[in-house]
Scaffold this motif. Structure first.
Motif, PDB file in Angstrom:
ATOM      1  N   SER A 199       0.849  -1.289   0.085  1.00  0.00           N
ATOM      2  CA  SER A 199       0.041  -0.149   0.107  1.00  0.00           C
ATOM      3  C   SER A 199       0.852   1.275  -0.001  1.00  0.00           C
ATOM      4  O   SER A 199       0.430   2.350  -0.734  1.00  0.00           O
ATOM      5  CB  SER A 199      -1.025  -0.084   1.333  1.00  0.00           C
ATOM      6  N   SER A 200       2.037   1.133   0.637  1.00  0.00           N
ATOM      7  CA  SER A 200       2.690   2.327   0.578  1.00  0.00           C
ATOM      8  C   SER A 200       3.433   2.688  -0.460  1.00  0.00           C
ATOM      9  O   SER A 200       3.783   3.761  -1.045  1.00  0.00           O
ATOM     10  CB  SER A 200       3.871   2.111   2.001  1.00  0.00           C
ATOM     11  N   CYS A 201       3.939   1.604  -1.287  1.00  0.00           N
ATOM     12  CA  CYS A 201       4.409   1.613  -2.704  1.00  0.00           C
ATOM     13  C   CYS A 201       3.405   2.165  -3.588  1.00  0.00           C
ATOM     14  O   CYS A 201       3.698   3.097  -4.449  1.00  0.00           O
ATOM     15  CB  CYS A 201       4.907   0.306  -3.061  1.00  0.00           C
ATOM     16  N   MET A 202       2.125   1.948  -3.398  1.00  0.00           N
ATOM     17  CA  MET A 202       1.202   2.177  -4.375  1.00  0.00           C
ATOM     18  C   MET A 202       1.098   3.830  -3.912  1.00  0.00           C
ATOM     19  O   MET A 202       0.450   4.634  -4.880  1.00  0.00           O
ATOM     20  CB  MET A 202      -0.191   1.527  -3.958  1.00  0.00           C
ATOM     21  N   ALA A 203       0.844   4.301  -2.716  1.00  0.00           N
ATOM     22  CA  ALA A 203       0.842   5.668  -2.280  1.00  0.00           C
ATOM     23  C   ALA A 203       1.982   6.465  -2.855  1.00  0.00           C
ATOM     24  O   ALA A 203       1.527   7.563  -3.211  1.00  0.00           O
ATOM     25  CB  ALA A 203       0.814   5.643  -0.667  1.00  0.00           C
ATOM     26  N   PHE A 204       3.093   5.826  -2.843  1.00  0.00           N
ATOM     27  CA  PHE A 204       4.361   6.407  -3.327  1.00  0.00           C
ATOM     28  C   PHE A 204       3.981   6.913  -4.923  1.00  0.00           C
ATOM     29  O   PHE A 204       4.295   7.968  -5.335  1.00  0.00           O
ATOM     30  CB  PHE A 204       5.414   5.571  -3.413  1.00  0.00           C
ATOM     31  N   VAL A 208       3.894  10.918  -4.697  1.00  0.00           N
ATOM     32  CA  VAL A 208       5.265  11.240  -4.892  1.00  0.00           C
ATOM     33  C   VAL A 208       5.454  11.462  -6.203  1.00  0.00           C
ATOM     34  O   VAL A 208       6.014  12.450  -6.696  1.00  0.00           O
ATOM     35  CB  VAL A 208       6.235  10.389  -4.049  1.00  0.00           C
ATOM     36  N   VAL A 209       5.150  10.271  -7.020  1.00  0.00           N
ATOM     37  CA  VAL A 209       5.564  10.783  -8.546  1.00  0.00           C
ATOM     38  C   VAL A 209       4.612  11.725  -9.257  1.00  0.00           C
ATOM     39  O   VAL A 209       5.460  12.470  -9.870  1.00  0.00           O
ATOM     40  CB  VAL A 209       5.171   9.335  -9.140  1.00  0.00           C
ATOM     41  N   PRO A 210       3.590  11.854  -8.934  1.00  0.00           N
ATOM     42  CA  PRO A 210       2.842  13.038  -9.775  1.00  0.00           C
ATOM     43  C   PRO A 210       3.432  14.507  -9.110  1.00  0.00           C
ATOM     44  O   PRO A 210       3.560  15.418  -9.659  1.00  0.00           O
ATOM     45  CB  PRO A 210       1.535  12.997  -9.417  1.00  0.00           C
ATOM     46  N   PHE A 211       3.770  14.400  -7.935  1.00  0.00           N
ATOM     47  CA  PHE A 211       4.275  15.713  -7.130  1.00  0.00           C
ATOM     48  C   PHE A 211       5.690  15.925  -7.888  1.00  0.00           C
ATOM     49  O   PHE A 211       5.781  17.215  -8.153  1.00  0.00           O
ATOM     50  CB  PHE A 211       4.546  15.157  -5.709  1.00  0.00           C
ATOM     51  N   ILE A 212       6.686  15.081  -8.141  1.00  0.00           N
ATOM     52  CA  ILE A 212       7.936  15.406  -8.539  1.00  0.00           C
ATOM     53  C   ILE A 212       7.524  15.766 -10.113  1.00  0.00           C
ATOM     54  O   ILE A 212       8.450  16.746 -10.619  1.00  0.00           O
ATOM     55  CB  ILE A 212       8.582  13.926  -8.816  1.00  0.00           C
ATOM     56  N   ILE A 213       6.744  15.162 -10.831  1.00  0.00           N
ATOM     57  CA  ILE A 213       6.362  15.676 -12.298  1.00  0.00           C
ATOM     58  C   ILE A 213       5.869  17.075 -12.341  1.00  0.00           C
ATOM     59  O   ILE A 213       6.253  17.834 -13.047  1.00  0.00           O
ATOM     60  CB  ILE A 213       5.173  14.711 -12.615  1.00  0.00           C
ATOM     61  N   THR A 214       4.848  17.327 -11.167  1.00  0.00           N
ATOM     62  CA  THR A 214       4.452  18.866 -11.163  1.00  0.00           C
ATOM     63  C   THR A 214       5.375  19.746 -10.794  1.00  0.00           C
ATOM     64  O   THR A 214       5.514  20.879 -11.464  1.00  0.00           O
ATOM     65  CB  THR A 214       3.385  18.688 -10.016  1.00  0.00           C
ATOM     66  N   TYR A 259       0.040   9.052   4.251  1.00  0.00           N
ATOM     67  CA  TYR A 259      -0.034   7.825   3.415  1.00  0.00           C
ATOM     68  C   TYR A 259       1.267   7.013   2.814  1.00  0.00           C
ATOM     69  O   TYR A 259       1.253   5.912   3.004  1.00  0.00           O
ATOM     70  CB  TYR A 259      -0.980   8.008   2.070  1.00  0.00           C
ATOM     71  N   VAL A 260       2.301   7.952   2.665  1.00  0.00           N
ATOM     72  CA  VAL A 260       3.410   7.325   2.217  1.00  0.00           C
ATOM     73  C   VAL A 260       4.315   6.965   3.416  1.00  0.00           C
ATOM     74  O   VAL A 260       5.216   5.720   3.490  1.00  0.00           O
ATOM     75  CB  VAL A 260       4.300   8.182   1.282  1.00  0.00           C
ATOM     76  N   ILE A 261       4.273   7.681   4.255  1.00  0.00           N
ATOM     77  CA  ILE A 261       4.954   7.534   5.687  1.00  0.00           C
ATOM     78  C   ILE A 261       3.911   7.281   6.890  1.00  0.00           C
ATOM     79  O   ILE A 261       3.857   8.219   7.617  1.00  0.00           O
ATOM     80  CB  ILE A 261       5.789   8.695   5.881  1.00  0.00           C
TER      81      ILE A 261
END
Length: 311
Positions: A199-204, A208-214, A259-261
């Motif tokens: 679940s944490s991986c999915m939350a990443f 996190v992925v769209p945050f970095i892209i944005t 959710y990630v942490i």
């Protein structure tokens, strides 16, 4: 026997803000006001974009999609919270809890990726103004608007199904104001360590992925702004970017922390209020009502309405 216990459990208790005592009544009135303003503001944006031809461009199409998403998102969470605060209706069925987990997390993930899509749209408009409309066609805009919802379903459905398959034999109190994966998994009697890691991986991937892209798109935008010769143009562009980034920062960072942490402590409730209540309230003002085109469209419609009334 474990399956019998799970079936017998039947429901969960959302503790929400029961520890605040009489302050809950004040919180109820604040939240119902916020909910009304949020729904009214987002619906008004959708209707305005639909009614005004000058706003029929990709940028406002995405803003309208965001407003629709926010309306669904807050309606999935706030009504149950209001019932909890005013009527002490803290119970939610097992199926209702799982359904809320799936819908709220899917919409939350979709918003993360929609914000990234909107950042891409602005980056394309600023860095390729002459080719913008030929690239960002209506078909591409629709596909980009649908994509975040698809990603949301893909990221959320597996953790939700795996979590719903865990054994829940008590206790059944969730220390939150809505059902979420972290709270639900913490109540499982069976081992859920692997599911929690997944679940944490999915939350990443979801946050996190769209945050970095944005952030990457906004860095590219800001870099371009530095080459604008007009100081007035720079100030206007930076003002718009800073407003958008403030919303992006609040939404992404709080979602990542929760959710990630995942820590599962009572502070998660207050962090969650930021992206489930405050951000949807601010979005119509940040993305639309502070926008010159939207203000002009509102004035135009007001003048037309007044003119018809006078006639």
């Amino acid at each position: 026997m474990e399956k019998v216990n799970q079936t017998t459990l039947g429901e969960f208790i959302l503790l929400a803000f029961s520890d605040l005592g009489q302050i809950q009544h004040l919180l109820f009135y604040m939240l119902i006001l916020i909910y009304i303003v949020c729904i009214g503001g987002n619906v008004a944006i959708i209707l305005l974009i639909k009614a005004e031809p000058s706003l029929h461009i990709p940028m406002y199409f995405f803003i309208g999609t965001l407003s629709a998403l926010e309306t669904m998102f807050v309606s999935c969470i706030i009504p149950k919270l209001l019932a909890n605060l005013i009527a002490a209706d803290m119970r939610i069925s097992f199926i209702g809890c799982v359904f809320q987990v799936f819908v709220s997390h899917t919409l939350g993930t979709a918003e993360c990726y929609l914000l990234a899509v909107m950042a891409f749209d602005r980056d394309l408009a600023i860095n390729n103004p002459l080719r913008y409309l030929s690239i960002m066609t209506h078909e591409l805009s629709v596909n980009l608007a649908i994509l975040p919802f698809i990603v949301g379903v893909v990221c959320v459905i597996i953790p939700t199904v795996l979590t719903s398959g865990l054994d829940f034999c008590g206790p059944n109190a969730i220390n939150h104001f809505y059902c979420d994966l972290v709270g639900l998994q913490s109540l499982a009697c069976s081992d859920h360590f692997i599911i929690q890691i997944f679940s944490s991986c999915m939350a990443f991937i979801a946050a996190v992925v769209p945050f970095i892209i944005t952030i990457g798109f906004y860095i590219h935008i800001i870099r371009t702004i530095f080459f604008i010769h007009s100081s007035k143009g720079k100030v206007r562009a930076f003002s718009t970017c800073s407003s958008h980034l403030s919303i992006v920062g609040v939404y992404y960072i709080t979602a990542i922390v929760v959710y990630v942490i995942p820590k599962g402590n009572h502070y998660d409730r207050y962090l969650s209020l930021l992206y489930t209540v405050i951000t949807p309230l601010l979005n119509p003002f940040i993305y639309s009502y502070r926008n010159k085109d939207v203000k002009n469209a509102l004035l135009k419609l007001t003048r037309v309405k007044n003119g018809q009334a006078s006639f």
